[in-house]
Design an enzyme around this catalytic site. Structure first.
Site, PDB file in Angstrom:
ATOM      1  N   LYS A  26     -14.189  -7.889   9.148  1.00  0.00           N
ATOM      2  CA  LYS A  26     -13.541  -8.099   7.861  1.00  0.00           C
ATOM      3  C   LYS A  26     -12.877  -9.082   7.803  1.00  0.00           C
ATOM      4  O   LYS A  26     -11.688  -9.087   8.379  1.00  0.00           O
ATOM      5  CB  LYS A  26     -12.995  -6.620   7.519  1.00  0.00           C
ATOM      6  N   TYR A  74     -21.374 -12.635   3.226  1.00  0.00           N
ATOM      7  CA  TYR A  74     -21.588 -11.124   3.887  1.00  0.00           C
ATOM      8  C   TYR A  74     -22.348 -10.267   2.869  1.00  0.00           C
ATOM      9  O   TYR A  74     -22.458  -9.134   3.213  1.00  0.00           O
ATOM     10  CB  TYR A  74     -20.364 -10.481   4.026  1.00  0.00           C
ATOM     11  N   CYS A 100      24.814 -22.589  29.705  1.00  0.00           N
ATOM     12  CA  CYS A 100      25.668 -23.182  30.587  1.00  0.00           C
ATOM     13  C   CYS A 100      26.971 -23.486  29.988  1.00  0.00           C
ATOM     14  O   CYS A 100      27.863 -24.075  30.776  1.00  0.00           O
ATOM     15  CB  CYS A 100      24.906 -24.190  30.960  1.00  0.00           C
ATOM     16  N   LYS A 103     -10.188  -0.558   9.312  1.00  0.00           N
ATOM     17  CA  LYS A 103      -8.973  -1.399   9.326  1.00  0.00           C
ATOM     18  C   LYS A 103      -8.572  -1.429  10.910  1.00  0.00           C
ATOM     19  O   LYS A 103      -8.656  -0.359  11.596  1.00  0.00           O
ATOM     20  CB  LYS A 103      -8.073  -1.101   8.372  1.00  0.00           C
ATOM     21  N   CYS A 151      22.756 -27.262  33.643  1.00  0.00           N
ATOM     22  CA  CYS A 151      22.318 -26.217  32.891  1.00  0.00           C
ATOM     23  C   CYS A 151      21.170 -25.241  33.549  1.00  0.00           C
ATOM     24  O   CYS A 151      20.028 -26.151  34.054  1.00  0.00           O
ATOM     25  CB  CYS A 151      21.873 -26.497  31.488  1.00  0.00           C
ATOM     26  N   ASP A 168       0.947  -1.252  -0.104  1.00  0.00           N
ATOM     27  CA  ASP A 168      -0.107   0.217   0.142  1.00  0.00           C
ATOM     28  C   ASP A 168       0.922   1.168   0.007  1.00  0.00           C
ATOM     29  O   ASP A 168       0.523   2.201  -0.735  1.00  0.00           O
ATOM     30  CB  ASP A 168      -0.908  -0.190   1.140  1.00  0.00           C
ATOM     31  N   CYS A 178      21.112 -28.990  24.139  1.00  0.00           N
ATOM     32  CA  CYS A 178      22.297 -28.745  25.243  1.00  0.00           C
ATOM     33  C   CYS A 178      22.428 -30.064  26.031  1.00  0.00           C
ATOM     34  O   CYS A 178      21.362 -30.611  26.377  1.00  0.00           O
ATOM     35  CB  CYS A 178      21.973 -27.578  26.302  1.00  0.00           C
ATOM     36  N   CYS A 235      26.249 -24.342  24.668  1.00  0.00           N
ATOM     37  CA  CYS A 235      25.036 -23.883  25.157  1.00  0.00           C
ATOM     38  C   CYS A 235      25.173 -22.423  25.542  1.00  0.00           C
ATOM     39  O   CYS A 235      26.103 -22.179  26.314  1.00  0.00           O
ATOM     40  CB  CYS A 235      24.497 -24.777  26.382  1.00  0.00           C
ATOM     41  N   GLU A 239     -19.856  -6.440  10.837  1.00  0.00           N
ATOM     42  CA  GLU A 239     -19.533  -7.463  10.547  1.00  0.00           C
ATOM     43  C   GLU A 239     -18.007  -7.627  10.654  1.00  0.00           C
ATOM     44  O   GLU A 239     -17.286  -6.514  10.053  1.00  0.00           O
ATOM     45  CB  GLU A 239     -20.099  -8.469   9.721  1.00  0.00           C
ATOM     46  N   ASP A 296     -10.189 -11.805   6.560  1.00  0.00           N
ATOM     47  CA  ASP A 296      -8.816 -11.770   5.845  1.00  0.00           C
ATOM     48  C   ASP A 296      -8.706 -13.120   4.887  1.00  0.00           C
ATOM     49  O   ASP A 296      -7.920 -13.845   5.242  1.00  0.00           O
ATOM     50  CB  ASP A 296      -7.614 -11.535   6.840  1.00  0.00           C
TER      51      ASP A 296
END
Ligand code: IVH
Length: 766
Positions: free
Chosen positions: A117, A230, A418, A321, A439, A39, A433, A415, A115, A119
């Protein structure tokens, strides 16, 4: 008018980019950039064309309504064009819309139907005499693609309308709606795609579009699309009475069995609309599908007709929106998080960006394979998305925006919490790990497992207490549990001196255990109770296990290149042809002959290698499949290549070894165990009789494990478990609070064992 060259060039570039993104979106269902970014580009071009009208061309992307139908689905014209909606991005724009409507109608307050919208993607449905006869996508608004067969796979859609008495449907009923995919179906599809190495979809809308536009409707059927209606399309004149208002139309469609959004409602005045928008925005994440705003429509059809249409959208409706759920941002770093079971998850640290109304600064990258597949690098511009309960996710990288000099992300060798080695077992997506006992990320889980009933069985040490000792820093590893004093325990929430004493007693009891339980308690990945017992029975000495090398756990054998199927086929063939032999008795002759047998996978080169090990037909006829087949076999039951990797990596960690040493140290953990009796000593030969064969046992009193399980283990060792004590009873196991059976056993002079002795016996028996 002259347009400056840089402006002309910019406009040209924008057109090219917009065309490219249009193609990705409409034709491939695979956009590279979020809608908001598209957009932004479109707006920039519109602004340029508005300022410099000489730039505008009829083929500019600004002149398009939507995508052209470009797949090989047949095209169909819409009887009434499928239009778009104008957007309102904030309350001020919403009030502006309402003001125009009120002025147009000369009304003070307007009633709107609201209602969500949805997607997804727009669909036009045609019911003729109540039967679904055609379904078409929006296409360019004038002509769409015929997706009737695909739409028929949508379970929520009736193929035949449900009759309602006194409410006949028109001969031709055109209905408009939105096809979508729920979050659950979207996630399921993407997980499956990831597992099978396929390409996941960027979002549910693309997944819905991609699924609907499948040429093979069987694929569409598997995706399980959904749909809400709709509105209406073309309506025969004169319009029936139920079309008087928008909500009445939807109610009528619902009565005929068409799916309509349950969120629909009627609102009076713009402020009620703004409040409803806020309310739905708050519930947005809890809905099972994506919505990107609220559509408000003037409710009365007569009013809609008075307001009419502008170029590409009705004047009587608006899409208010929500903030976009997708955005572009940059990757500042890729970190690895360690989960409670030691799994390393790559996480993108992002330049904070607003996504769906919240600031997103981190996004999951799932696992290292996923990072490689998407090739996400530090410095990259990425497309992030958040929706529903899904944590923000990096959808894709924009390669054209990658700065120079970036490097692929690699899995850390150590890791990050540790410093222990990171292990990734071949074929597994997850790296872990190996410092499970030490650890910090795995601490709670390690302690919970260590204390559990089947492990060290520390009665009373539940999750709440573990959480407290960890949070207060009293315990770093399981050995620390044995260092805490009565005062330490008594100082915790909901613990008195008595319960502290009980816990100390439970800890003291846990010090005497079995080797199998101790191995199990270490929480080595993939080493469950049965494997721990097998390891204890095999090694018998913990230090031997600690020092074990790969060779001690796995045997490699067979002939390189010979698979299980080939080995089995060869052995079977030889068995089925006892009289056959090679014409020449030399190894060469044997190899040629083997290759001529046409056994699958057995060529001349492999035959040569087999003959190198089994040089005569007599030797070969004696070979077993295991001797031929290349591969590793277990030395200890249940310990294959994967488990041995986990075992070796675990014991290789200095931190884990230090914790184990503390657990065994008489001044700290003081843990000791009984070692199983040598397995072979009592019985000789391959088929040793079951250790308790011929023994009749009776269980009495309370045991620490379910009686059925104990019984099953005893029976597996050959014992007969009887219900009552008699002259035939060999042994009575007396648990806590044993009663009359124990008395009787004593009276009859039968051998009696307590529970500890039972476990020692079971461990000894393997
Ligand atoms: S009414 C003439 N209602 O939004 C007006 N549209 O930009 C027709 N959409 O492609 C649209 N949910 O597919 C309407 N409750 C809803 C909607 C909805 C989603 C989509 C529609 C269209 C786009 C409009």
């Amino acid at each position: 008018m002259i347009v400056p060259t840089p402006v002309r060039q910019r406009a040209e570039l924008l057109r090219q980019q917009l065309e490219h993104h249009n193609y990705r979106y409409y034709v491939l269902d695979d956009p590279e950039i979020p809608d908001a970014e598209y957009d932004r580009l479109l707006r920039e071009l519109q602004d340029l064309e508005a300022t410099h009208p000489a730039l505008a061309t009829p083929d500019s992307p600004t002149q398009r309504v939507g995508g052209a139908p470009l797949s090989s689905l047949p095209e169909v014209p819409h009887r009434l064009p499928m239009l778009s909606l104008n957007n309102a991005l904030d309350a001020a724009e919403m009030r502006e819309f309402d003001r125009r409507v009120r002025t147009g109608l000369g009304q003070e307050t307007v009633v709107y139907a609201a209602e969500p919208k949805l997607d997804g993607l727009a669909i036009s449905l045609l019911y003729e005499d109540g039967l679904l006869t055609r379904a078409a996508t929006r296409g360019d608004g004038q002509r769409g693609e015929d997706v009737t067969a695909q739409v028929r796979t949508i379970h929520s859609l009736p193929l035949r309308l449900r009759p309602v008495s006194g409410q006949p449907w028109p001969d031709q009923l055109e209905v408009r709606g939105e096809v979508f995919l729920t979050h659950a179906r979207f996630r399921a599809f993407n997980e499956q795609a990831r597992r099978s190495g396929g390409k996941p979809f960027a979002n549910p809308r693309n997944a819905a579009a991609g699924s609907l536009r499948q040429l093979d409707p069987r694929i569409t059927a598997r995706r399980r699309l959904d749909l809400f209606c709709y509105g209406l399309g073309a309506i025969a004149a004169p319009p029936p009475p139920w079309t008087g208002t928008h909500v009445a139309s939807l109610d009528q469609l619902a009565a005929w069995g068409l799916p309509v959004s349950p969120e629909r409602c009627l609102l009076s005045g713009v402020e009620a609309c703004i409040a409803y928008h806020a309310e739905l925005a708050a519930r947005r994440d809890a809905l099972p599908y994506d919505i990107d705003g609220v559509v408000f429509k003037v409710n009365r059809r007569a009013d809609q007709e008075r307001l009419g249409f502008a170029a590409r959208a009705p004047r009587w409706a608006v899409a208010f929106k929500f903030p976009a759920q997708e955005a572009l941002t940059q990757v500042a770093a890729v970190a690895f998080q360690v989960g409670r079971t030691g799994a390393l998850t790559p996480v993108a640290r992002l330049r904070p960006v607003q996504v769906g109304g919240v600031t997103v600064a981190n996004a999951t990258l799932h696992n290292i394979d996923e990072v490689r597949r998407k090739d996400v690098r530090v410095g990259d511009t990425v497309y992030v998305r958040r929706a529903g309960d899904v944590i923000p996710e990096v959808v894709r990288v924009l390669p054209e925006r990658r700065p120079p000099g970036t490097l692929p992300v690699t899995l850390p060798a150590r890791c990050p919490v540790c410093g222990s080695d990171v292990l990734r077992v071949e074929g597994e997506a997850v790296a872990r790990c190996t410092g499970g006992l030490y650890c910090g990320a795995q601490r709670r889980e390690a302690l919970r497992h260590f204390a559990s009933r089947r492990a060290m069985d520390i009665e009373g040490l539940g999750e709440k207490l573990i959480d407290q000792v960890v949070e207060q820093g009293l315990v770093q590893d399981p050995a620390d549990l044995y260092r805490l004093t009565q005062a330490d325990w008594a100082g915790l929430e909901r613990m008195g001196e008595r319960s502290a004493d009980n816990l100390l007693a439970a800890l003291a009891r846990s010090r005497r255990t079995t080797l199998a339980r101790f191995i199990y308690a270490l929480g080595i990945r993939e080493v469950g109770e049965a494997t721990a017992a097998a390891l204890a029975a095999h090694f018998r000495d913990f230090d031997a296990l600690l020092q074990a090398r790969r060779d001690d756990l796995l045997q490699t054998g067979g002939i390189k290149g010979v698979g299980l199927k080939t080995a089995a086929a060869l052995v079977d063939w030889l068995a089925a042809h006892p009289g056959d032999s090679p014409p020449a008795a030399t190894p060469e002759g044997l190899a040629d002959w083997l290759a001529s047998l046409r056994i699958r996978g057995l060529g001349r080169a492999l035959a040569g290698r087999i003959v190198a090990c089994f040089p005569t037909i007599v030797a070969l006829r004696q070979a077993r499949v295991e001797q031929l087949r290349a591969g590793t076999s277990s030395v200890v039951e249940g310990v294959g290549p994967v488990v041995s990797q986990h075992l070796l990596a675990f014991f290789a960690q200095a931190h884990n070894r230090a914790v184990i040493a503390k657990l065994r140290d008489p001044a700290i953990g003081g843990i000791t165990w009984t070692v199983p009796a040598p397995a072979a000593g009592a019985f000789s030969g391959d088929a040793a009789p079951a250790p308790l064969a011929g023994t009749t046992l009776v269980l009495t009193g309370a045991l620490s494990q379910p009686r059925e399980q104990v019984k099953a283990r005893l029976e597996a060792l050959g014992a007969k478990v009887a219900g009552s004590v008699s002259g035939k009873t060999d042994l009575v196991i007396a648990g806590r609070d044993a009663g009359s059976k124990l008395d009787k056993a004593q009276a009859l002079g039968i051998r009696i064992l307590d529970e500890d002795a039972l476990w020692a016996m079971l461990d000894a028996a393997g």
